[in-house]
Design an enzyme around this catalytic site. Structure first.
Site, PDB file in Angstrom:
ATOM      1  N   HIS A 201      23.887 -25.759  88.365  1.00  0.00           N
ATOM      2  CA  HIS A 201      23.025 -26.932  88.173  1.00  0.00           C
ATOM      3  C   HIS A 201      23.705 -28.187  88.729  1.00  0.00           C
ATOM      4  CE1 HIS A 201      20.049 -25.290  85.078  1.00  0.00           C
ATOM      5  NE2 HIS A 201      20.811 -24.275  85.429  1.00  0.00           N
TER       6      HIS A 201
ATOM      7  N   GLU B 231       1.450 -44.217  59.907  1.00  0.00           N
ATOM      8  CA  GLU B 231       1.912 -42.826  59.715  1.00  0.00           C
ATOM      9  C   GLU B 231       3.431 -42.805  59.521  1.00  0.00           C
ATOM     10  OE1 GLU B 231      -0.035 -39.638  60.126  1.00  0.00           O
ATOM     11  OE2 GLU B 231       1.797 -38.891  59.180  1.00  0.00           O
TER      12      GLU B 231
HETATM   13  C1  LIG Z   1      -3.758 -37.903  56.184  1.00  0.00           C
HETATM   14  C2  LIG Z   1      -3.358 -39.309  55.878  1.00  0.00           C
HETATM   15  O1  LIG Z   1      -2.249 -39.617  56.141  1.00  0.00           O
HETATM   16  S1  LIG Z   1      -4.483 -40.353  55.267  1.00  0.00           S
HETATM   17  C3  LIG Z   1      -3.591 -41.849  54.951  1.00  0.00           C
HETATM   18  C4  LIG Z   1      -2.732 -41.769  53.775  1.00  0.00           C
HETATM   19  N1  LIG Z   1      -2.372 -43.097  53.393  1.00  0.00           N
HETATM   20  C5  LIG Z   1      -2.202 -43.452  52.164  1.00  0.00           C
HETATM   21  O2  LIG Z   1      -2.320 -42.663  51.236  1.00  0.00           O
HETATM   22  C6  LIG Z   1      -1.853 -44.885  51.958  1.00  0.00           C
HETATM   23  C7  LIG Z   1      -0.985 -45.076  50.756  1.00  0.00           C
HETATM   24  N2  LIG Z   1      -1.713 -44.698  49.565  1.00  0.00           N
HETATM   25  C8  LIG Z   1      -1.742 -45.407  48.426  1.00  0.00           C
HETATM   26  O3  LIG Z   1      -1.087 -46.409  48.292  1.00  0.00           O
HETATM   27  C9  LIG Z   1      -2.600 -44.880  47.334  1.00  0.00           C
HETATM   28  O4  LIG Z   1      -2.771 -43.480  47.490  1.00  0.00           O
HETATM   29  C10 LIG Z   1      -3.983 -45.580  47.328  1.00  0.00           C
HETATM   30  C11 LIG Z   1      -3.803 -47.046  47.021  1.00  0.00           C
HETATM   31  C12 LIG Z   1      -4.692 -45.421  48.660  1.00  0.00           C
HETATM   32  C13 LIG Z   1      -4.866 -44.934  46.273  1.00  0.00           C
HETATM   33  O5  LIG Z   1      -4.119 -44.885  45.106  1.00  0.00           O
HETATM   34  P1  LIG Z   1      -4.739 -44.362  43.708  1.00  0.00           P
HETATM   35  O6  LIG Z   1      -5.992 -45.072  43.432  1.00  0.00           O
HETATM   36  O7  LIG Z   1      -3.651 -44.481  42.705  1.00  0.00           O
HETATM   37  O8  LIG Z   1      -5.152 -42.827  43.969  1.00  0.00           O
HETATM   38  P2  LIG Z   1      -4.301 -41.581  44.403  1.00  0.00           P
HETATM   39  O9  LIG Z   1      -3.397 -41.940  45.515  1.00  0.00           O
HETATM   40  O10 LIG Z   1      -3.656 -40.931  43.229  1.00  0.00           O
HETATM   41  O11 LIG Z   1      -5.434 -40.604  44.928  1.00  0.00           O
HETATM   42  C14 LIG Z   1      -6.189 -40.880  46.066  1.00  0.00           C
HETATM   43  C15 LIG Z   1      -7.569 -41.346  45.675  1.00  0.00           C
HETATM   44  O12 LIG Z   1      -8.302 -41.659  46.871  1.00  0.00           O
HETATM   45  C16 LIG Z   1      -9.427 -40.770  46.995  1.00  0.00           C
HETATM   46  N3  LIG Z   1      -9.518 -40.481  48.406  1.00  0.00           N
HETATM   47  C17 LIG Z   1      -8.648 -39.769  49.125  1.00  0.00           C
HETATM   48  N4  LIG Z   1      -8.996 -39.815  50.410  1.00  0.00           N
HETATM   49  C18 LIG Z   1     -10.077 -40.591  50.499  1.00  0.00           C
HETATM   50  C19 LIG Z   1     -10.861 -41.022  51.582  1.00  0.00           C
HETATM   51  N5  LIG Z   1     -10.522 -40.676  52.818  1.00  0.00           N
HETATM   52  N6  LIG Z   1     -11.926 -41.815  51.334  1.00  0.00           N
HETATM   53  C20 LIG Z   1     -12.214 -42.173  50.062  1.00  0.00           C
HETATM   54  N7  LIG Z   1     -11.478 -41.807  48.998  1.00  0.00           N
HETATM   55  C21 LIG Z   1     -10.439 -41.021  49.211  1.00  0.00           C
HETATM   56  C22 LIG Z   1      -9.079 -39.588  46.119  1.00  0.00           C
HETATM   57  O13 LIG Z   1     -10.196 -38.932  45.663  1.00  0.00           O
HETATM   58  C23 LIG Z   1      -8.363 -40.275  44.961  1.00  0.00           C
HETATM   59  O14 LIG Z   1      -9.339 -40.881  44.170  1.00  0.00           O
HETATM   60  P3  LIG Z   1      -9.316 -40.831  42.540  1.00  0.00           P
HETATM   61  O15 LIG Z   1      -8.636 -42.082  42.139  1.00  0.00           O
HETATM   62  O16 LIG Z   1     -10.729 -40.811  42.200  1.00  0.00           O
HETATM   63  O17 LIG Z   1      -8.578 -39.609  42.143  1.00  0.00           O
HETATM   64  O1  LIG Z   2      -6.912 -41.439  60.577  1.00  0.00           O
HETATM   65  C1  LIG Z   2      -6.667 -40.458  61.254  1.00  0.00           C
HETATM   66  O2  LIG Z   2      -7.309 -40.151  62.249  1.00  0.00           O
HETATM   67  C2  LIG Z   2      -5.529 -39.564  60.911  1.00  0.00           C
HETATM   68  C3  LIG Z   2      -5.105 -39.645  59.502  1.00  0.00           C
HETATM   69  C4  LIG Z   2      -3.862 -38.840  59.331  1.00  0.00           C
HETATM   70  O3  LIG Z   2      -2.779 -39.362  59.328  1.00  0.00           O
HETATM   71  C5  LIG Z   2      -3.970 -37.396  59.370  1.00  0.00           C
HETATM   72  O4  LIG Z   2      -5.064 -36.871  59.218  1.00  0.00           O
HETATM   73  O5  LIG Z   2      -2.921 -36.752  59.518  1.00  0.00           O
HETATM   74 ZN   LIG Z   3      -1.242 -38.049  60.068  1.00  0.00          ZN
END
Ligand SMILES: CC(=O)SCCNC(=O)CCNC(=O)[C@H](O)C(C)(C)COP(=O)(O)OP(=O)(O)OC[C@H]1O[C@@H](n2cnc3c(N)ncnc32)[C@H](O)[C@@H]1OP(=O)(O)O
Ligand SMILES: O=C(O)CCC(=O)C(=O)O
Ligand SMILES: [Zn+2]
Length: 496
Positions: free
Chosen positions: A353, A76
């Site tokens: 205080h 995060e």
């Molecule tokens: C709430 C949170 O913090 S969750 C954690 C967030 N962490 C991250 O995002 C990690 C860093 N992310 C990344 O490096 C990139 O977003 C990656 C590698 C995960 C994916 O990258 P990309 O393939 O280029 O997709 P992009 O980021 O544009 O979009 C997210 C994709 O994941 C999909 N997706 C999003 N959440 C989820 C999930 N929980 N489970 C499955 N698929 C998901 C979306 O539909 C989208 O798919 P699409 O390619 O069909 O449009």
């Molecule tokens: O994986 C989780 O439980 C939390 C993911 C996340 O960072 C969020 O939902 O804000």
């Molecule tokens: Zn979070």
């Protein structure tokens, strides 16, 4: 002068002009000779443990005394706007968190980038005591990459609110349930810990959520997670949801709270009261937007609830070091009001205080700074100061004055502080000169650098503030101390 000790009672002028900066002057190891802070003894031992009248009695749901931390600075926290962690820095942070004693360290998805995957592998090889987790989407592709990194466990997440189902991944609840079960079975088959979490839990349909959690619990998930992804939840909503979930699943319950509306610590606390077992944190709370439950803030909350558990389990004196490490790397300052380590977190200013704190720190402190290797300060260079704080400073300076004399000296400090902000050196200079004049019959010099206008103002304030009170105090002083020279009014009104 008393030595600086772990009980950490400092007296400090704390004005704007004394060169205070975050991180150095309020640190436990600040050298008294160089910054003017000197430890003083309080009259009673700080923070004598008494029973807590607000302690829940026999609450079988509560995990306040056995919670675990999933530290997510390296997941995060990497989502914080300013964050860029090189491999070396990630390793440094992971080691520091391990030293601190967190139970788990959560790392960015290895699918995020090639370097993220390599860093994940590198941290797994460090042989830390903390279990290493990585955080991936709920897909077999991500899960396959995750299990190859050498982690102890995989945290899987997918959004369940209609917002995320419609605008993020586009999957319905049936799809989500089937995907979750497939991923859980797969990760378990590799002998790893698996957690399944719903993103945006508090804007998800309750029946949908409970049905999903019940299904993943049945296939043996180790933990389910509840996430307040947008920081909308209130403590009461958290208590209700976690408590309801506690009745539905038998596995552990992890919780994750964003701080958009300032409830991240309170929500973590009530989650534990309602039966959650694990809390997600990050150092200084860094994360998406304004972040999540801060590690230090959670420690502040929990040490008040169960000091023994927290002090035995966590190496609290490392907190400041870890925060400084992370703050430096993401190029932020520790906020002045940060829990525990903020520069004024243990500084007491108003006279009322200060007096009570000097007698017994529990009067105005619920947390003992010494538990975190921090220092307590009493501010004495302001117009809100009182004679008890000045007396303590006089003693630190090794000077001898009667209470009556100290009271007069206090009016001089207050008069000066009415004209402009004053620093430790200013207050000390007034004290020393006042003390010197008790024996030398000299005028009190005005402070160096004062403008003519400031001098005039000071003299006016001095006259107003001193007035009757000074006359009374001087009479008392003269009565009490035969050796005090007879009170002569000088241009600054100081007895000489
Ligand atoms: C709430 C949170 O913090 S969750 C954690 C967030 N962490 C991250 O995002 C990690 C860093 N992310 C990344 O490096 C990139 O977003 C990656 C590698 C995960 C994916 O990258 P990309 O393939 O280029 O997709 P992009 O980021 O544009 O979009 C997210 C994709 O994941 C999909 N997706 C999003 N959440 C989820 C999930 N929980 N489970 C499955 N698929 C998901 C979306 O539909 C989208 O798919 P699409 O390619 O069909 O449009
Ligand atoms: O994986 C989780 O439980 C939390 C993911 C996340 O960072 C969020 O939902 O804000
Ligand atoms: Zn979070």
């Amino acid at each position: 002068m008393c030595p600086v000790d772990d009980a950490s009672n400092g007296v400090d002028g704390h004005a704007h002009t004394n060169g205070h900066t975050n991180g150095t002057t309020n640190g436990a190891n600040a050298a008294p000779e160089t910054n003017g802070f000197v430890a003083v003894e309080t009259k009673q031992n700080p923070h004598i443990q008494t029973s807590n009248p607000y302690q829940p009695v026999g609450d079988f749901l509560s995990n306040i005394s056995r919670f675990k931390i999933i530290e997510s600075t390296l997941r995060e926290g990497e989502q914080f706007a300013n964050a860029y962690f090189s491999t070396e820095v990630k390793i440094q942070i992971a080691k520091a968190l391990d030293d601190f004693g967190v139970d788990y360290i959560e790392l960015t998805s290895p699918c995020a980038s090639e370097q993220s995957r390599l860093d994940c592998e590198a941290i797994c090889k460090l042989g830390l005591k903390a279990k290493i987790l990585t955080h991936v989407r709920c897909t077999m592709e991500d899960a396959r990459v995750a299990v190859e990194t050498g982690v102890d466990g995989v945290d899987v997440v997918i959004g369940t609110s209609s917002y995320l189902r419609e605008h993020s991944h586009g999957k319905d609840m049936t799809y989500i349930k089937n995907a979750a079960i497939e991923v859980i079975k797969f990760v378990k088959s590799k002998g790893l810990e698996i957690r399944f979490s719903s993103e945006d839990s508090f804007r998800s349909d309750l029946v949908d959520l409970l049905t999903l959690y019940s299904a993943v619990d049945k296939v043996g998930v180790h933990r389910v997670g509840i996430a307040d992804t947008v920081g909308c939840a209130t403590p009461r909503q958290v208590y209700d949801l976690v408590r309801t979930l506690r009745g539905v699943v038998s596995c552990d319950i992890e919780t994750h709270f964003h701080n958009d509306t300032g409830c991240a610590i309170a929500n973590a606390y009530v989650a534990l009261e309602a039966g959650a077992t694990h809390i997600d944190t990050s150092v200084i709370g860094i994360g998406e937007r304004n972040g999540i439950t801060p590690l230090g803030g959670l420690m502040a909350r929990m040490i008040v609830a169960d000091r023994e558990y927290v002090t035995k389990k966590y190496n609290l004196k490392k907190l400041k070091e870890i925060e400084d490490l992370v703050a430096d790397n993401v190029e932020i300052n520790i906020p002045f009001n940060n829990y525990i380590t903020g520069f004024s977190a243990f500084t007491h200013k108003a006279g009322i205080h200060a007096k009570a704190i000097l007698n017994n720190p529990s009067t105005y402190e619920i947390i003992n700074p010494a538990d975190f290797g921090m220092t307590r300060y009493v501010h004495f260079a302001s117009r809100l100061t009182g004679w008890n704080a000045i007396k303590s400073r006089v003693e630190q300076l090794g000077l001898e004055m009667t209470d009556a004399q100290i009271k007069v000296c206090t009016t001089k400090i207050k008069a000066m502080a009415d004209v402009r902000p004053i620093a430790i050196d200013d207050a000390d200079s007034i004290i020393r000169t006042f003390h010197g004049n008790l024996h030398r019959k000299e005028d009190v010099p005005l402070l160096p650098g004062m403008t003519e206008e400031e001098k005039k103002l000071f003299e006016m304030k001095q006259a107003e503030l001193s007035g009757e009170r000074e006359k009374r105090s001087l009479d008392e002083a003269a009565d009490a101390q035969a050796e005090v020279p007879s009170g002569k009014k000088t241009k600054t009104g100081v007895a000489a």
